[in-house]
Design a protein around this motif. Structure first.
Motif, PDB file in Angstrom:
ATOM      1  N   PRO A  12      34.770  40.476  33.677  1.00 45.36           N
ATOM      2  CA  PRO A  12      35.349  41.537  34.520  1.00 45.36           C
ATOM      3  C   PRO A  12      34.553  41.712  35.814  1.00 45.36           C
ATOM      4  CG  PRO A  12      34.735  42.407  32.347  1.00 45.36           C
ATOM      5  CD  PRO A  12      34.399  40.962  32.367  1.00 45.36           C
ATOM      6  N   LEU A  13      33.270  41.546  35.734  1.00 46.34           N
ATOM      7  CA  LEU A  13      32.423  41.693  36.916  1.00 46.34           C
ATOM      8  C   LEU A  13      32.755  40.628  37.954  1.00 46.34           C
ATOM      9  CD1 LEU A  13      30.076  43.434  37.963  1.00 46.34           C
ATOM     10  CD2 LEU A  13      28.511  41.736  37.033  1.00 46.34           C
ATOM     11  N   ILE A  14      32.883  39.394  37.514  1.00 46.24           N
ATOM     12  CA  ILE A  14      33.216  38.283  38.423  1.00 46.24           C
ATOM     13  C   ILE A  14      34.605  38.495  39.020  1.00 46.24           C
ATOM     14  CG2 ILE A  14      33.744  35.809  38.506  1.00 46.24           C
ATOM     15  CD1 ILE A  14      31.451  35.452  36.431  1.00 46.24           C
ATOM     16  N   GLU A  15      35.540  38.924  38.203  1.00 46.42           N
ATOM     17  CA  GLU A  15      36.914  39.154  38.674  1.00 46.42           C
ATOM     18  C   GLU A  15      36.949  40.246  39.738  1.00 46.42           C
ATOM     19  OE1 GLU A  15      40.881  38.631  39.185  1.00 46.42           O
ATOM     20  OE2 GLU A  15      39.528  37.350  38.055  1.00 46.42           O
ATOM     21  N   ILE A  16      36.221  41.321  39.517  1.00 42.63           N
ATOM     22  CA  ILE A  16      36.181  42.426  40.473  1.00 42.63           C
ATOM     23  C   ILE A  16      35.510  41.975  41.776  1.00 42.63           C
ATOM     24  CG2 ILE A  16      35.226  44.723  40.918  1.00 42.63           C
ATOM     25  CD1 ILE A  16      35.584  45.229  37.861  1.00 42.63           C
ATOM     26  N   GLN A  17      34.435  41.206  41.656  1.00 46.37           N
ATOM     27  CA  GLN A  17      33.764  40.697  42.855  1.00 46.37           C
ATOM     28  C   GLN A  17      34.686  39.776  43.644  1.00 46.37           C
ATOM     29  OE1 GLN A  17      30.237  39.065  41.030  1.00 46.37           O
ATOM     30  NE2 GLN A  17      29.018  40.890  41.486  1.00 46.37           N
ATOM     31  N   GLN A 104      42.471  49.988  48.813  1.00 47.48           N
ATOM     32  CA  GLN A 104      42.296  49.062  47.689  1.00 47.48           C
ATOM     33  C   GLN A 104      40.826  48.654  47.567  1.00 47.48           C
ATOM     34  OE1 GLN A 104      45.183  45.908  48.594  1.00 47.48           O
ATOM     35  NE2 GLN A 104      46.108  46.329  46.605  1.00 47.48           N
ATOM     36  N   ALA A 105      40.179  48.392  48.706  1.00 47.23           N
ATOM     37  CA  ALA A 105      38.779  47.965  48.701  1.00 47.23           C
ATOM     38  C   ALA A 105      37.882  49.055  48.122  1.00 47.23           C
ATOM     39  CB  ALA A 105      38.333  47.591  50.116  1.00 47.23           C
ATOM     40  N   LYS A 106      38.150  50.309  48.479  1.00 49.33           N
ATOM     41  CA  LYS A 106      37.366  51.421  47.925  1.00 49.33           C
ATOM     42  C   LYS A 106      37.559  51.512  46.413  1.00 49.33           C
ATOM     43  CE  LYS A 106      37.160  54.307  52.045  1.00 49.33           C
ATOM     44  NZ  LYS A 106      37.645  55.515  52.716  1.00 49.33           N
ATOM     45  N   SER A 107      38.786  51.310  45.976  1.00 50.89           N
ATOM     46  CA  SER A 107      39.083  51.352  44.547  1.00 50.89           C
ATOM     47  C   SER A 107      38.330  50.251  43.804  1.00 50.89           C
ATOM     48  CB  SER A 107      40.590  51.200  44.335  1.00 50.89           C
ATOM     49  OG  SER A 107      40.877  51.054  42.976  1.00 50.89           O
ATOM     50  N   VAL A 108      38.348  49.052  44.373  1.00 50.77           N
ATOM     51  CA  VAL A 108      37.649  47.916  43.760  1.00 50.77           C
ATOM     52  C   VAL A 108      36.138  48.160  43.772  1.00 50.77           C
ATOM     53  CG1 VAL A 108      37.085  45.469  44.091  1.00 50.77           C
ATOM     54  CG2 VAL A 108      39.453  46.216  44.179  1.00 50.77           C
ATOM     55  N   SER A 110      34.575  51.077  43.644  1.00 51.00           N
ATOM     56  CA  SER A 110      34.214  52.042  42.592  1.00 51.00           C
ATOM     57  C   SER A 110      34.341  51.414  41.205  1.00 51.00           C
ATOM     58  CB  SER A 110      35.061  53.313  42.698  1.00 51.00           C
ATOM     59  OG  SER A 110      36.407  53.036  42.438  1.00 51.00           O
ATOM     60  N   GLU A 111      35.334  50.542  41.051  1.00 45.73           N
ATOM     61  CA  GLU A 111      35.501  49.827  39.781  1.00 45.73           C
ATOM     62  C   GLU A 111      34.301  48.910  39.533  1.00 45.73           C
ATOM     63  OE1 GLU A 111      38.823  46.865  37.736  1.00 45.73           O
ATOM     64  OE2 GLU A 111      39.273  47.825  39.653  1.00 45.73           O
ATOM     65  N   LEU A 112      33.835  48.266  40.585  1.00 46.87           N
ATOM     66  CA  LEU A 112      32.670  47.382  40.485  1.00 46.87           C
ATOM     67  C   LEU A 112      31.428  48.179  40.076  1.00 46.87           C
ATOM     68  CD1 LEU A 112      31.463  44.532  40.966  1.00 46.87           C
ATOM     69  CD2 LEU A 112      31.072  45.214  43.332  1.00 46.87           C
ATOM     70  N   LYS A 113      31.220  49.330  40.692  1.00 50.32           N
ATOM     71  CA  LYS A 113      30.071  50.170  40.346  1.00 50.32           C
ATOM     72  C   LYS A 113      30.140  50.632  38.893  1.00 50.32           C
ATOM     73  CE  LYS A 113      29.077  51.860  44.990  1.00 50.32           C
ATOM     74  NZ  LYS A 113      29.151  52.967  45.927  1.00 50.32           N
ATOM     75  N   GLU A 118      28.153  50.179  33.406  1.00 49.61           N
ATOM     76  CA  GLU A 118      28.398  49.937  31.971  1.00 49.61           C
ATOM     77  C   GLU A 118      27.609  48.761  31.455  1.00 49.61           C
ATOM     78  OE1 GLU A 118      32.616  49.472  31.494  1.00 49.61           O
ATOM     79  OE2 GLU A 118      33.024  51.572  31.954  1.00 49.61           O
ATOM     80  N   SER A 119      27.498  47.723  32.271  1.00 53.49           N
ATOM     81  CA  SER A 119      26.781  46.513  31.819  1.00 53.49           C
ATOM     82  C   SER A 119      25.264  46.739  31.783  1.00 53.49           C
ATOM     83  CB  SER A 119      27.121  45.304  32.694  1.00 53.49           C
ATOM     84  OG  SER A 119      26.649  45.494  34.003  1.00 53.49           O
ATOM     85  N   THR A 120      24.731  47.552  32.707  1.00 53.93           N
ATOM     86  CA  THR A 120      23.294  47.830  32.675  1.00 53.93           C
ATOM     87  C   THR A 120      22.943  48.943  31.694  1.00 53.93           C
ATOM     88  OG1 THR A 120      23.487  49.345  34.557  1.00 53.93           O
ATOM     89  CG2 THR A 120      22.869  47.068  35.057  1.00 53.93           C
TER      90      THR A 120
END
Length: 122
Positions: A12-17, A104-108, A110-113, A118-120
């Motif tokens: 999911p992290l790679i996809e969001i990036q 859309q970029a702001k949404s992505v 915040s999703e990335l953060k 969650e991963s850390t």
């Protein structure tokens, strides 16, 4: 296919990036198109202002491909005004598109953060 799913958190992290990169490229492209349209509009405005001083019966020519056609002054003025209106409309559409892509970029972002947290944290 199994190797991808076994990495778990990375996918999911790679996809969001990847989405973030695509959106930032789109923003750059939109801004470039807007600048080109704004330059074209400014040039057309200047041309319209210059030809206002020219008498109506002046012979004028307009470029069509590699040739020039004799064109009456009112038709030249109308063509320039139509081009300017079209260009200004294009600029407005690009502004709306830019706003949408920025949202859309702001949404992505915040999703990335959220995914990174969650991963850390987990």
């Amino acid at each position: 296919a199994e190797a991808r799913t076994s990495s778990g958190d990375a996918d999911p992290l790679i996809e969001i990036q990847r989405k973030k990169v695509i959106l930032s490229r789109q923003l750059i492209q939109i801004k470039g198109q807007m600048q080109m349209k704004q330059r074209a509009a400014k040039g057309t405005e200047l041309t319209i202002a210059e030809i206002k001083t020219i008498p109506e019966d002046t012979q004028t020519y307009r470029a069509v491909g590699r040739m020039f056609l004799l064109t009456p002054m009112p038709e030249v003025r109308k063509g320039l005004k139509d081009f300017l209106d079209e260009t200004l409309n294009d600029i407005e559409q690009l502004k709306a598109k830019e706003k949408y892509v920025e949202k859309q970029a702001k949404s992505v972002e915040s999703e990335l953060k959220q995914v990174e947290a969650e991963s850390t944290g987990g």
